[in-house]
Design an enzyme around this catalytic site. Sequence first.
Site, PDB file in Angstrom:
ATOM      1  N   ASN A  34       0.864  -1.180   0.000  1.00 46.23           N
ATOM      2  CA  ASN A  34       0.000   0.000   0.000  1.00 46.23           C
ATOM      3  C   ASN A  34       0.902   1.232   0.000  1.00 46.23           C
ATOM      4  OD1 ASN A  34      -1.872   1.987   0.382  1.00 46.23           O
ATOM      5  ND2 ASN A  34      -2.505   1.336   2.441  1.00 46.23           N
ATOM      6  N   TRP A  35       1.094   1.777  -1.187  1.00 49.66           N
ATOM      7  CA  TRP A  35       2.007   2.926  -1.306  1.00 49.66           C
ATOM      8  C   TRP A  35       1.403   4.198  -0.710  1.00 49.66           C
ATOM      9  CZ3 TRP A  35       4.474   2.718  -6.931  1.00 49.66           C
ATOM     10  CH2 TRP A  35       5.335   1.620  -7.007  1.00 49.66           C
ATOM     11  N   LYS A  36       0.093   4.193  -0.471  1.00 48.28           N
ATOM     12  CA  LYS A  36      -0.600   5.404   0.025  1.00 48.28           C
ATOM     13  C   LYS A  36      -0.279   6.570  -0.916  1.00 48.28           C
ATOM     14  CE  LYS A  36      -0.502   3.339   4.557  1.00 48.28           C
ATOM     15  NZ  LYS A  36      -0.633   3.501   6.002  1.00 48.28           N
ATOM     16  N   HIS A 118     -10.018   1.101   3.818  1.00 47.87           N
ATOM     17  CA  HIS A 118      -8.819   1.333   4.642  1.00 47.87           C
ATOM     18  C   HIS A 118      -9.162   2.314   5.756  1.00 47.87           C
ATOM     19  CE1 HIS A 118      -4.820   2.597   5.874  1.00 47.87           C
ATOM     20  NE2 HIS A 118      -4.369   1.496   5.318  1.00 47.87           N
ATOM     21  N   GLU A 120      -7.606   4.714   6.942  1.00 47.93           N
ATOM     22  CA  GLU A 120      -7.334   6.130   6.657  1.00 47.93           C
ATOM     23  C   GLU A 120      -8.476   6.748   5.863  1.00 47.93           C
ATOM     24  OE1 GLU A 120      -3.384   5.560   5.069  1.00 47.93           O
ATOM     25  OE2 GLU A 120      -2.671   5.077   7.073  1.00 47.93           O
ATOM     26  N   GLU A 188      -6.313  -4.901   9.903  1.00 46.23           N
ATOM     27  CA  GLU A 188      -5.321  -3.877  10.223  1.00 46.23           C
ATOM     28  C   GLU A 188      -5.756  -3.109  11.466  1.00 46.23           C
ATOM     29  OE1 GLU A 188      -2.838  -2.606   6.582  1.00 46.23           O
ATOM     30  OE2 GLU A 188      -4.652  -1.432   6.588  1.00 46.23           O
ATOM     31  N   GLY A 194       1.528   2.264  10.767  1.00 46.13           N
ATOM     32  CA  GLY A 194       2.518   3.334  10.695  1.00 46.13           C
ATOM     33  C   GLY A 194       3.131   3.724  12.024  1.00 46.13           C
ATOM     34  N   SER A 232       2.429  -2.082  10.481  1.00 44.51           N
ATOM     35  CA  SER A 232       3.845  -2.111  10.877  1.00 44.51           C
ATOM     36  C   SER A 232       4.533  -3.438  10.558  1.00 44.51           C
ATOM     37  CB  SER A 232       4.001  -1.760  12.365  1.00 44.51           C
ATOM     38  OG  SER A 232       3.588  -0.424  12.600  1.00 44.51           O
TER      39      SER A 232
HETATM   40  P1  PGA Z   1       2.134   0.300   7.665  1.00 43.57           P
HETATM   41  O1  PGA Z   1       0.751   0.564   6.872  1.00 43.57           O
HETATM   42  O2  PGA Z   1       2.710  -0.977   7.139  1.00 43.57           O
HETATM   43  O3  PGA Z   1       2.977   1.504   7.329  1.00 43.57           O
HETATM   44  O4  PGA Z   1       1.808   0.220   9.102  1.00 43.57           O
HETATM   45  C1  PGA Z   1      -0.126  -0.493   6.597  1.00 43.57           C
HETATM   46  C2  PGA Z   1      -1.360   0.036   5.911  1.00 43.57           C
HETATM   47  O5  PGA Z   1      -1.829   1.111   6.249  1.00 43.57           O
HETATM   48  O6  PGA Z   1      -1.916  -0.627   5.025  1.00 43.57           O
END
Ligand code: PGA
Length: 277
Positions: A34-36, A118, A120, A188, A194, A232
């Site tokens: 997931n490059w976001k 997701h 976010e 998640e 993160g 993470s």
């Molecule tokens: P992360 O993000 O590996 O940086 O914790 C995972 C995600 O949000 O899919």
Amino acid sequence: MTPLLAGAVFTARQACSDGQVKKKRGADMIVAANWKMNPALDQAAVLATALASQPFFEIKRILFVPHPYLVPMSVRLTGAPLQIGGQDCHFADHGAYTGDVSAGMLRDCGASTVLLGHSERRSAHGESSDLVAQKIKAALAQNLDVVLCVGETKAERDDKKAEQVVIDQLQASIPDNTPPTRLTIAYEPVWAIGTGAVASPDDIGAMHHIIASVLSERFGAGALPPILYGGSVNAENAGSIFAVPLVGGALVGGASLDADAFAAICTAAQLASRNEG
Ligand code: PGA
């Protein structure tokens, strides 16, 4: 334990003829990046080229890239053993939705899959599970596979509501008539994304067991979609996460922006796949 959870555990056990709860990973382990909203296009091109040259043929790799990168990454990765996906889509086919992107547009730009729900997007864009369900319907109608994210916040875990939150998200986000073969779940925990605070193998195992039970009630024990862990994941912890029963792979954010770290996670997934087989 609530009646639903008690029944759910029984259902998951039923899935295994010898009475043990085994790993259920579908055909292959999946490692999804997931490059976001990262990285810059020139760095993305370098990263994609490095990933394309990595020899991971026993696992499924998916790159969820920013929408403007779908076409250049699809072109660059033509013939490479990697799938490309979008990070969101609108529920409508077309219309006056400034800034949004439809599932058909993702498909036309080279995506074969889409990441939905997701945390976010749930938190920063106020997306409810009902909205996520509409988006899943739109994605399936356009022949996109779906990776659906679920997970509890720290406050919900502290309040001992984590399991119910995830059960509710699953039940409300997955529309009726979803083919299980087109769906992957990513558990998640929001507090692990993160932050470097990865969930413990016990917590991951317990939640994956509950998710498998909900899915088994919906789809039947023989048709469980893969269940990934995200939050993470890195080169150091991937092996112990993939050793957890029912973990079918990982959704990787930060570490997916480093070709070597992502390769190490893919190596751990490939080893886990072989160990299971
Ligand atoms: P992360 O993000 O590996 O940086 O914790 C995972 C995600 O949000 O899919």
